[in-house]
Design a protein around this motif. Structure first.
Motif, PDB file in Angstrom:
ATOM      1  N   LEU A  12       0.851  -1.189   0.000  1.00 35.86           N
ATOM      2  CA  LEU A  12       0.000   0.000   0.000  1.00 35.86           C
ATOM      3  C   LEU A  12       0.885   1.237   0.000  1.00 35.86           C
ATOM      4  CD1 LEU A  12      -2.867   1.265   0.247  1.00 35.86           C
ATOM      5  CD2 LEU A  12      -2.520   1.216   2.730  1.00 35.86           C
ATOM      6  N   ALA A  37      -6.167   0.828   4.364  1.00 32.43           N
ATOM      7  CA  ALA A  37      -5.429  -0.262   5.022  1.00 32.43           C
ATOM      8  C   ALA A  37      -6.354  -1.099   5.903  1.00 32.43           C
ATOM      9  CB  ALA A  37      -4.283   0.315   5.846  1.00 32.43           C
ATOM     10  N   ASP A  38      -7.198  -0.434   6.685  1.00 32.12           N
ATOM     11  CA  ASP A  38      -8.115  -1.165   7.573  1.00 32.12           C
ATOM     12  C   ASP A  38      -9.091  -2.021   6.785  1.00 32.12           C
ATOM     13  OD1 ASP A  38      -6.886  -0.028   9.754  1.00 32.12           O
ATOM     14  OD2 ASP A  38      -8.452   1.477  10.112  1.00 32.12           O
ATOM     15  N   ARG A  51      -7.320  -5.094   5.339  1.00 33.51           N
ATOM     16  CA  ARG A  51      -7.060  -6.088   6.400  1.00 33.51           C
ATOM     17  C   ARG A  51      -8.353  -6.766   6.848  1.00 33.51           C
ATOM     18  NH1 ARG A  51      -3.136  -1.806   8.406  1.00 33.51           N
ATOM     19  NH2 ARG A  51      -1.083  -2.614   7.765  1.00 33.51           N
ATOM     20  N   VAL A  63      -1.375  -6.533   4.580  1.00 35.44           N
ATOM     21  CA  VAL A  63      -1.056  -5.227   4.013  1.00 35.44           C
ATOM     22  C   VAL A  63       0.316  -4.770   4.490  1.00 35.44           C
ATOM     23  CG1 VAL A  63      -1.736  -2.798   3.846  1.00 35.44           C
ATOM     24  CG2 VAL A  63      -3.482  -4.594   3.878  1.00 35.44           C
ATOM     25  N   ASP A  89       2.565  -1.529   4.505  1.00 39.04           N
ATOM     26  CA  ASP A  89       2.500  -0.087   4.268  1.00 39.04           C
ATOM     27  C   ASP A  89       3.842   0.417   3.755  1.00 39.04           C
ATOM     28  OD1 ASP A  89       1.940   2.590   4.196  1.00 39.04           O
ATOM     29  OD2 ASP A  89       1.348   2.771   6.291  1.00 39.04           O
TER      30      ASP A  89
END
Length: 322
Positions: free
Chosen positions: A6, A25-26, A29, A35, A37
């Protein structure tokens, strides 16, 4: 479960992408994906982290959050290091021309990431990309294979080298207002100072001559937040739409360029469209002193160098989650 990189452009959309990043991201997941970052405060570090992710085993997808700048970063990283990895996009930038042409939601990151999650369950789309190669300063159409520094980059949407590039560059330097209105202000300033650029185009070996006003090599339709520079361009036809306009008086340009917003500029006799798979952008003869040197060339809204350049279509090179 997929392992997804991401990368967020925290500056995109005047902070809108930075706010959207944690949401994306949340959601990824929550959908069961791993994920990684890759976001950093600066572009150089983001490129390095993205390259390292793609070169390591197990990368299943790369998702960008931002505008056309993060798309350009991701496309170059993927095609340089892992061409099999698909690209997903959550729009949160200023222009969002990639997202617009893909039919993605331009405002809601929750809807955007839901689209990516759904697309992960299906085969990706394959899109053409443009390849940019730097040529010698004395390059001609005949010796266009010269690549002194080996510089090669890719773009997905549109490469601009006329007043369209000058507008893009000026818009990038303007901090206010937000959104596409920046391009309108930049356009007004460039029109006021316009005198034409000393540049010519060779498309599939045919010299198109003077392109001193407008010069866009389009792999997709729009620039500058929805200006329809090449309304018939396609990501899947293996060709660029090369949109050019010869050097014209400022008063004529004042009538022509605003028509780009609706794509009706193509009907003006000074404007032409040529389809080609290989294009050379070359300095003009330099005999007309009133013409300005070609502006800094932009691709996907990002500066990529100066003419001379060679551009080639790479058919179906990019996998996209859309």
């Amino acid at each position: 479960m997929s392992r997804i990189g991401l990368v967020v452009n925290p500056a995109a959309g005047r902070g809108r992408a930075a706010a959207a990043g944690p949401v994306v991201a949340d959601q990824l997941r929550a959908a069961g994906h791993d994920v990684v970052d890759l976001t950093t405060p600066d572009v150089t570090s983001a490129r390095a982290r993205t390259a390292a992710f793609l070169q390591a085993p197990g990368a299943d997808a790369l998702v960008g959050v931002g505008g056309d700048g993060v798309v350009n970063l991701a496309v170059n990283a993927i095609l340089t290091h892992a061409p099999h990895v698909p690209l997903g996009l959550v729009a949160a930038g200023t222009g969002n021309d990639t997202a617009r042409s893909l039919g993605l939601d331009l405002r809601d990151p929750v809807t955007g990431v839901a689209h990516v999650v759904a697309a992960l369950t299906r085969p990706p789309r394959r899109l053409d990309v443009g390849e940019i190669t730097t040529l010698r300063q004395d390059a001609t159409a005949a010796d266009g294979d010269a690549t002194p520094d080996g510089v090669r980059r890719f773009f997905l949407n549109v490469l601009s080298a006329g007043i369209d590039a000058a507008v893009n560059g000026r818009a990038n330097r303007i901090s206010r207002p937000r959104g596409p209105a920046r391009y309108v202000i930049a356009l007004a300033a460039e029109l006021a100072a316009f005198r034409g650029f000393d540049v010519r185009v060779v498309a599939d070996g045919v010299d198109l001559g003077d392109a001193g006003t407008l010069l866009a090599v389009a792999n997709s339709r729009s620039i500058g937040g929805g200006m329809q520079i090449a309304p018939d361009a396609s990501w899947t036809d293996g060709q660029f739409d090369v949109v050019t306009a010869r050097t014209i008086p400022r008063r004529t340009l004042l009538r022509v360029f605003p028509r780009v917003y609706g794509g009706t500029h193509l009907s003006h006799p000074a404007v032409s469209v040529t389809r080609a798979s290989e294009v050379h952008l070359l300095p003009g003869p330099g005999t007309e002193r009133r013409l300005a040197p070609p502006p800094l060339v932009h691709a996907d809204g990002e500066p990529v160098g100066r003419v001379p350049l060679r551009l080639r279509v790479v058919p179906g090179a990019l996998a996209v989650l859309a």
